[in-house]
Design a protein around this motif. Structure first.
Motif, PDB file in Angstrom:
ATOM      1  N   ASP B  55       0.926  -1.037  -0.106  1.00 58.07           N
ATOM      2  CA  ASP B  55      -0.193  -0.105   0.440  1.00 58.07           C
ATOM      3  C   ASP B  55       0.631   1.251   0.165  1.00 58.07           C
ATOM      4  O   ASP B  55       1.808   1.037   0.096  1.00 58.07           O
ATOM      5  N   GLU B  56       0.004   2.526  -0.248  1.00 59.15           N
ATOM      6  CA  GLU B  56       1.052   3.929  -0.780  1.00 59.15           C
ATOM      7  C   GLU B  56       0.335   4.571   1.057  1.00 59.15           C
ATOM      8  O   GLU B  56      -0.461   4.569   1.161  1.00 59.15           O
ATOM      9  N   PRO B  57       1.870   5.028   1.332  1.00 57.77           N
ATOM     10  CA  PRO B  57       1.039   6.274   2.219  1.00 57.77           C
ATOM     11  C   PRO B  57       0.725   7.708   1.745  1.00 57.77           C
ATOM     12  O   PRO B  57       0.782   7.611   0.414  1.00 57.77           O
ATOM     13  N   THR B  58      -0.642   7.839   2.725  1.00 54.27           N
ATOM     14  CA  THR B  58      -1.285   9.197   1.741  1.00 54.27           C
ATOM     15  C   THR B  58       0.244  10.018   2.521  1.00 54.27           C
ATOM     16  O   THR B  58      -0.365  10.584   2.053  1.00 54.27           O
ATOM     17  N   LYS B  59       0.756  10.236   3.589  1.00 50.80           N
ATOM     18  CA  LYS B  59       1.410  10.914   3.439  1.00 50.80           C
ATOM     19  C   LYS B  59       2.780  10.315   3.531  1.00 50.80           C
ATOM     20  O   LYS B  59       2.784   9.206   4.529  1.00 50.80           O
ATOM     21  N   GLY B  60       4.032  11.688   3.926  1.00 49.33           N
ATOM     22  CA  GLY B  60       4.913  10.729   5.089  1.00 49.33           C
ATOM     23  C   GLY B  60       6.100   9.893   3.351  1.00 49.33           C
ATOM     24  O   GLY B  60       5.569   9.693   2.430  1.00 49.33           O
ATOM     25  N   THR B  61       7.389   9.386   3.929  1.00 47.82           N
ATOM     26  CA  THR B  61       8.329   8.585   3.117  1.00 47.82           C
ATOM     27  C   THR B  61       8.796   7.364   3.278  1.00 47.82           C
ATOM     28  O   THR B  61       8.428   7.803   5.034  1.00 47.82           O
ATOM     29  N   ILE B  62       8.598   6.030   2.845  1.00 52.63           N
ATOM     30  CA  ILE B  62       9.416   5.119   3.297  1.00 52.63           C
ATOM     31  C   ILE B  62      10.443   4.898   2.756  1.00 52.63           C
ATOM     32  O   ILE B  62      10.044   4.833   1.167  1.00 52.63           O
ATOM     33  N   SER B  63      11.142   4.529   3.245  1.00 49.45           N
ATOM     34  CA  SER B  63      12.472   4.334   2.005  1.00 49.45           C
ATOM     35  C   SER B  63      12.482   2.881   2.724  1.00 49.45           C
ATOM     36  O   SER B  63      12.764   2.101   4.067  1.00 49.45           O
ATOM     37  N   VAL B  64      12.856   1.551   2.045  1.00 50.50           N
ATOM     38  CA  VAL B  64      13.578   0.110   2.679  1.00 50.50           C
ATOM     39  C   VAL B  64      14.771   0.434   1.375  1.00 50.50           C
ATOM     40  O   VAL B  64      14.453  -0.050   0.583  1.00 50.50           O
ATOM     41  N   SER B  65      15.536  -0.954   2.410  1.00 50.94           N
ATOM     42  CA  SER B  65      17.244  -1.238   2.011  1.00 50.94           C
ATOM     43  C   SER B  65      17.030  -0.126   0.725  1.00 50.94           C
ATOM     44  O   SER B  65      17.851   0.219   0.096  1.00 50.94           O
ATOM     45  N   GLU B  66      17.140   0.957   1.371  1.00 50.35           N
ATOM     46  CA  GLU B  66      17.782   2.838   1.265  1.00 50.35           C
ATOM     47  C   GLU B  66      17.089   2.898  -0.287  1.00 50.35           C
ATOM     48  O   GLU B  66      17.494   3.913  -0.953  1.00 50.35           O
ATOM     49  N   GLN B  67      15.537   2.556  -0.080  1.00 52.52           N
ATOM     50  CA  GLN B  67      14.811   2.452  -1.787  1.00 52.52           C
ATOM     51  C   GLN B  67      13.600   3.522  -1.182  1.00 52.52           C
ATOM     52  O   GLN B  67      13.019   2.992  -0.246  1.00 52.52           O
ATOM     53  N   ASN B  68      13.255   4.579  -2.017  1.00 52.55           N
ATOM     54  CA  ASN B  68      11.906   4.975  -1.541  1.00 52.55           C
ATOM     55  C   ASN B  68      11.140   4.363  -1.877  1.00 52.55           C
ATOM     56  O   ASN B  68      10.199   4.687  -3.526  1.00 52.55           O
ATOM     57  N   ILE B  69      10.492   4.080  -1.295  1.00 52.74           N
ATOM     58  CA  ILE B  69       9.335   3.048  -2.179  1.00 52.74           C
ATOM     59  C   ILE B  69       8.313   3.971  -2.192  1.00 52.74           C
ATOM     60  O   ILE B  69       7.014   3.365  -2.975  1.00 52.74           O
ATOM     61  N   SER B  70       7.879   4.682  -1.590  1.00 53.53           N
ATOM     62  CA  SER B  70       6.512   5.349  -1.257  1.00 53.53           C
ATOM     63  C   SER B  70       6.291   6.490  -2.692  1.00 53.53           C
ATOM     64  O   SER B  70       5.442   6.847  -2.845  1.00 53.53           O
ATOM     65  N   SER B  71       7.207   6.381  -3.433  1.00 54.57           N
ATOM     66  CA  SER B  71       7.337   7.069  -5.089  1.00 54.57           C
ATOM     67  C   SER B  71       6.675   6.105  -6.602  1.00 54.57           C
ATOM     68  O   SER B  71       7.122   6.403  -7.059  1.00 54.57           O
ATOM     69  N   PHE B  72       6.613   4.706  -5.755  1.00 57.68           N
ATOM     70  CA  PHE B  72       7.369   3.575  -7.158  1.00 57.68           C
ATOM     71  C   PHE B  72       5.656   3.424  -7.030  1.00 57.68           C
ATOM     72  O   PHE B  72       4.490   3.907  -6.765  1.00 57.68           O
ATOM     73  N   ASN B  73       5.524   3.040  -8.370  1.00 58.82           N
ATOM     74  CA  ASN B  73       3.887   2.971  -9.288  1.00 58.82           C
ATOM     75  C   ASN B  73       4.283   1.147  -8.934  1.00 58.82           C
ATOM     76  O   ASN B  73       4.936   0.809  -8.310  1.00 58.82           O
ATOM     77  N   ASP B  74       3.005   1.508  -9.373  1.00 60.02           N
ATOM     78  CA  ASP B  74       2.556  -0.412  -9.094  1.00 60.02           C
ATOM     79  C   ASP B  74       3.453  -1.400  -9.743  1.00 60.02           C
ATOM     80  O   ASP B  74       4.343  -2.502  -8.692  1.00 60.02           O
ATOM     81  N   LYS B  75       3.593  -0.643 -10.660  1.00 58.03           N
ATOM     82  CA  LYS B  75       5.225  -2.566 -11.150  1.00 58.03           C
ATOM     83  C   LYS B  75       6.134  -2.267 -10.558  1.00 58.03           C
ATOM     84  O   LYS B  75       6.871  -3.382 -10.204  1.00 58.03           O
ATOM     85  N   GLN B  76       6.589  -1.204 -10.314  1.00 59.09           N
ATOM     86  CA  GLN B  76       7.763  -0.990  -9.209  1.00 59.09           C
ATOM     87  C   GLN B  76       7.950  -1.930  -7.793  1.00 59.09           C
ATOM     88  O   GLN B  76       8.651  -2.195  -7.228  1.00 59.09           O
ATOM     89  N   LEU B  77       6.705  -1.472  -6.640  1.00 60.74           N
ATOM     90  CA  LEU B  77       5.936  -1.744  -6.177  1.00 60.74           C
ATOM     91  C   LEU B  77       6.241  -3.671  -5.888  1.00 60.74           C
ATOM     92  O   LEU B  77       7.139  -4.015  -4.995  1.00 60.74           O
ATOM     93  N   THR B  78       5.668  -3.661  -6.918  1.00 58.76           N
ATOM     94  CA  THR B  78       5.382  -5.920  -6.963  1.00 58.76           C
ATOM     95  C   THR B  78       6.711  -6.205  -7.216  1.00 58.76           C
ATOM     96  O   THR B  78       7.219  -7.008  -7.134  1.00 58.76           O
ATOM     97  N   GLN B  79       7.354  -5.567  -7.952  1.00 56.66           N
ATOM     98  CA  GLN B  79       9.009  -5.396  -8.459  1.00 56.66           C
ATOM     99  C   GLN B  79       9.481  -6.081  -6.906  1.00 56.66           C
ATOM    100  O   GLN B  79      10.746  -7.052  -7.199  1.00 56.66           O
TER     101      GLN B  79
END
Lengths: 774, 231
Positions: B55-79
């Motif tokens: 899921d995506e946040p309404t506000k703020g950012t989430i980074s996992v393994s130094e990747q900002n996943i909150s800016s990812f699109n559906d395809k990138q999130l899946t990958q």
């Protein structure tokens, strides 16, 4: 509460449920339209034929005066006339004496009753182009005249014509038509039970735009100029009467041929077509209803399955089985009843149009559309009972489970098809192929229902589109295949300077079946004959009789069969030496020299000429141009094709709706798997390939299976319609049609899948997992 | 490894707005065994969905393994899920149509460096059930298949949503034992979400959520073994 739950489910599936309702309504609509529209004609026609005594058979008598005729003619009657027609012109009393004597001789055969059917063919000159009228002398016991409106002619100068002809030419009762420089006032509109207008010029030229049947007062008829024609109409007064045998035994020299005419082209004409249309429509509506019911069952099962948990809660709270059962059934009853009645009502509204459409070119009495209890039962209550019965079984199977079982997560057991024998092979397949096989074969029940549904929907679509050439390929297809532009009929063995090929055209019988004999020169250039493989059959004329494909179907004959030909009291045994790939009706072809020798004791005999130019010589007593025929057929075809287009569009629409519903249901069934694969990290394309790729391949397999099945059904339908209803229908399935249906199917399948996938994409993945796992 | 920066998640249902997580800032390092506790509706699942790129946040950012996943699109999130994450759910979420081996194989082929399927099944004690279908297994066995499915691709982070919620005590301990061993031997980051307080003892970090906010964040220097858990 349970009602609220069901309504909520309905709301979430309103597209599918509405489409399902449309299918249910359409099945009722098609059946009702045909049952009421054509059924009304059928009922009225039966009563009409009984009351107005339709002939059972017709006898053709020699045009030449025979020795036995002369026995009845006294000294005063002797004239130079050697034909009955000439006698009619020269000595009316003598003509009547000879005719009555012939009837008396024939009526000495017990078991039949006869009456002469006298008629004159004249031209109506009131319009820009000449119109042909066949005027009957009114009869008293057989083929009696039925008055539709106005009154029968009682005075000199009156005429009654066909209502269809009057409508086509804006004629009213009281208007006049001109025949031979005399005006006749139309006193009424009539029908006759031995509807033989089609035979007026040519067996297939039956347009009431330029042709009519008429009656006059008998005195007026007798005084009217023109040649007299006649045949003898007969009815059986004994059941199971063998007419051929009786006529053979009687050995009458003036008898040329006999034809059983009840309800065929000579009398009634299209009675069997009406029955055939009804049968075909019934077949289609039953097919639609069956597929609709399968889809209804699937949807109901889905809704009921989704009610499993609420049912469990309500049962745990103490609700009885009936309290859950009844609201479901009541709602479903209302739903199916609503659509079935809607279909019935629309069918009732459209029935008069169908009736009027048939009556626009079939000369039969009209009647008010009347509702029947049987019709309502078949159109509304039978399908409703099937849908309800099926739902009750599904509900009962679910509700007999305990509340605890209902509350548990439903785990569907897979169809554990053993791959042991094929394990090595299976393991070698690519991952995606293995997944596709697994998702198909281990859900064998659901996949089978899907496959069957798609199979029937495609079959319906193919059969619908196969109607495209169903009639047009028969007659105009025949005339397109030959180089005959004009046919002239000789009154004797005269000749003309115009370029032509001499032929013999005669009505006769083969194995007791009515046939239209054509004697062709075996080197004929104007009338080529080819079989379905394209082999030239002209040489086969010397070896026996070449029959048209339509006659082969109508009489169940095939190449090599021994047959008995009968023409004018002479029988001749021959073999079927070829089956020509043409569908003109009951055409059979012989070598002209042989035909002349066998039946007319003159190998040079002919009575007609074929030409690739328009014949104009006065030597012909009648000329018909194939172009006129084709134009007439075209105008009729336009009407028929419009009806067929509606039938085709309905069939295609229903087929596509079913495919849409099945595709949506299939994708909905995969919601959980889609969500899970997505969570695990599979991209949309990969998920499609795994879960729907198998269905893609299955669809191709179904398509490949449907094509030969459709062709087989066409063969069966063609045979069935020919044997049961004497109708020739040339169903065809072209490569373009296959691609069209496959393309439409593909588009619908993709659209349905996209539409269904939107729903699962609307919720978060983890929520989708939770919701759809249940 | 996982960084939440002022993350808020709001759900809109019709005209009703529900704040599931509110201004969460959080760091989780590699090798952590994190247990997220909280009552129903506290925001635990929302937190897991956001960390797990579901899921995506309404506000703020989430980074996992130094990747900002909150800016990812559906395809990138899946990958991203494909490359880094593993999931274990309360309801096991197995594919009923596939047998045990195939369920594991489905994720093995997502990795460039998957474990041997038989090895991973042996690790969870199910090698002898490889050809069985999920409905032929007990709840604990199904959960172990679910763990094997997550492990086979050797994910960097394993998310577990109430993994023992449907299991009896003994089976629950077996499953937790497998997770604990993975954390200790493979240094795998594990995020376990539960409402069961007693599971906190085996974690080296515990976060308590209430009404979408972190109300407690403690480091457990001496996590116990699974035997010590009292359900």
């Amino acid at each position: 509460m349970i009602v609220k739950h069901v309504l909520k489910e309905v709301k979430s599936k309103w597209v599918s449920i509405t489409l399902l309702g449309i299918i249910i309504a359409l099945s009722s609509f098609i059946y009702t339209t045909v049952d009421l529209g054509i059924g009304t004609i059928e009922t009225n026609t039966n009563a009409y034929f009984d009351e107005y005594v339709q002939e059972d058979f017709a006898l053709e008598l020699s045009a030449l005066l025979t020795p036995s005729d002369r026995d009845y003619m006294d000294e005063e009657c002797l004239s130079s006339a050697f034909t009955l027609e000439a006698l009619y012109r020269e000595d009316r009393a003598c003509f009547n004496t000879v005719l009555n004597a012939r009837l008396e001789t024939l009526e000495s055969i017990e078991g039949i009753a006869l009456e002469a059917r006298l008629f004159k063919d004249r031209i109506i000159t009131s319009f820009d182009s000449d119109h042909t009228v066949r005027i009957f002398r009114q009869t008293s016991s057989i083929n009696k005249t039925y008055l539709q409106r106005g009154s029968l002619p009682e005075n000199d100068g009156e005429i009654a014509v066909l209502k269809n002809y009057a409508n086509a030419n804006a004629l009213q009762i009281g208007d006049t038509v001109n025949i031979g420089d005399t005006d006749y006032e139309i006193s009424g509109f009539i029908l006759v039970p031995d509807y033989n207008l089609p035979a007026l010029i040519h067996p297939f030229l039956f347009t009431t735009d330029t042709q009519t049947i008429a009656v006059m007062h008998n005195e007026t008829f007798d005084n009217l100029g023109g040649s007299i024609n006649y045949h003898v109409a007969g009815i059986f007064t004994e059941e199971s009467f063998d007419l051929d045998q009786a006529l053979d035994d009687a050995d009458i020299d003036f008898l040329m041929s006999s034809t059983l005419t009840r309800n065929n082209l000579r009398s009634g004409a299209i009675y069997t077509e009406i029955e055939g249309s009804k049968g075909a429509a019934l077949f289609i509506s039953v097919m639609i209803a069956s597929v609709g019911i399968v889809i209804a069952g699937l949807l109901m099962k889905k809704i009921i399955d989704q009610s499993r948990r609420p049912f469990g809660i309500l049962r745990a709270l103490g609700m009885k089985e009936n309290e859950l059962f009844i609201p479901f059934i009541v709602l479903l009853s209302l739903y199916s009843f609503l659509f079935l009645v809607l279909g019935y009502y629309l069918g009732y509204l459209s029935a008069p149009s169908v009736r009027d459409f048939f009556l626009s070119f079939y000369l039969l009495p009209s009647g008010a559309i009347t509702l029947t209890v049987q019709g309502i039962m078949v159109a509304v209550f039978v399908p409703m009972a099937v849908i309800l019965g099926m739902t009750m079984v599904i509900l009962h199977r679910l509700l007999r489970l305990s509340p605890l079982e209902l509350l548990k997560l439903k785990v569907e057991k897979v169809s554990k098809l053993s791959f042991t024998k094929f394990k090595m092979l299976f393991d070698r397949l690519s991952f995606y192929i293995r997944m596709q096989i697994a998702f198909l074969l281990r859900n064998i029940v659901k996949v089978s229902v899907y496959a069957l549904g798609v199979f029937f929907a495609l079959l319906l679509s193919f059969v619908s589109i196969g109607l495209y050439d169903v009639f047009s390929g028969t007659i105009d297809g025949y005339y397109d295949s030959i180089d005959v532009k004009s046919v002239g009929y000789f009154s004797g063995l005269e000749d003309t300077d115009e370029p032509h090929e001499k032929v013999i055209e005669m009505n006769g019988t083969i194995n007791g079946n009515q046939a239209f004999f054509i004697g062709l020169n075996n080197d004929t250039a104007l009338h080529p004959l080819f079989d379905a493989s394209g082999n030239d059959l002209r040489n086969a004329l010397s070896d026996g009789v070449v029959i048209s494909k339509s006659f082969a179907l109508l009489s169940s004959l095939q190449l090599g069969d021994d047959i008995m030909l009968r023409l004018g009291g002479t029988s001749y045994e021959a073999q079927v030496s070829g089956v020509a790939d043409i569908y003109p009706g009951e055409h059979v072809f012989m070598d002209r020299a042989l035909m002349g020798e066998v039946f007319f004791e003159n190998s040079d005999f002919y009575n007609a000429a074929y030409s690739n130019e328009i014949l104009t010589s006065d030597v012909f007593i009648e000329v018909f141009n194939t172009e006129d025929l084709l134009q007439s057929i075209e105008s009729i075809n336009d009407i028929i094709m419009n009806v067929l287009y509606i039938a085709m569009a309905s069939g295609l629409a229903i087929g596509m709706i079913i495919i849409y519903l099945l595709s949506v249901l299939t994708v909905e069934d995969q919601y959980y798997n889609i969500a899970l694969f997505k969570v695990l990290g599979y991209q949309d394309k990969e998920i499609n390939r795994m879960l729907l790729g198998g269905y893609d391949k299955l669809n191709v397999v179904i398509l490949l299976l449907v094509i030969p099945t459709t062709l087989g059904i066409f063969q069966i339908l063609t045979w069935f319609m020919a044997n049961e209803y004497q109708m020739i229908m040339t169903f065809s399935l072209s490569v373009a049609h296959v691609f069209l249906i496959a393309g439409l199917y593909g588009i619908i399948y993709v659209l349905a899948s996209l539409h269904a996938k939107r729903k699962v994409k609307a919720v978060s993945l983890q929520a989708a997992l939770k919701i759809y796992q249940r | 490894m996982i960084h939440f920066n002022d993350v808020t998640k709001i759900y809109n249902k019709g005209q009703v707005e529900t704040t599931a997580l509110q201004n969460i800032t959080l760091d989780i390092t590699q090798g952590t065994f994190l247990v997220v506790l909280g009552p129903s509706g506290s925001g635990k699942s929302t937190m897991l969905n956001l960390m797990g790129a579901l899921d995506e946040p309404t506000k703020g950012t989430i980074s996992v393994s130094e990747q900002n996943i909150s800016s990812f699109n559906d395809k990138q999130l899946t990958q991203f899920r494909r490359d880094y994450l593993g999931f274990v759910f309360q309801e096991y979420n197995l594919l009923q149509t596939l047998n045990v081996k195939e369920n594991v194989e489905v994720t093995a082929r997502l990795s460039n460096n998957p474990m041997e399927i038989e090895t991973v099944l042996e690790k969870v004690g199910l090698k002898h059930h490889m050809e069985k279908y999920p409905y032929e297994l007990s709840g604990g066995e199904q959960q172990r298949v679910s763990i094997a499915r997550a492990l086979v691709k050797q994910p960097s982070i394993l998310f577990c949503d109430e993994p023992t919620g449907a299991l009896d005590e003994q089976t629950a301990k077996e499953v937790l034992g497998v997770l604990k061993a993975l954390n200790e031997t493979e240094n795998m980051t594990i995020v376990l979400i539960t409402h069961n307080q007693s599971l906190a003892t085996i974690a080296n970090r515990v976060i308590r959520l209430n009404s979408g906010c972190i109300v407690e964040d403690t480091i457990n220097e001496t996590p116990s073994g699974v035997e010590a858990i009292k359900f």
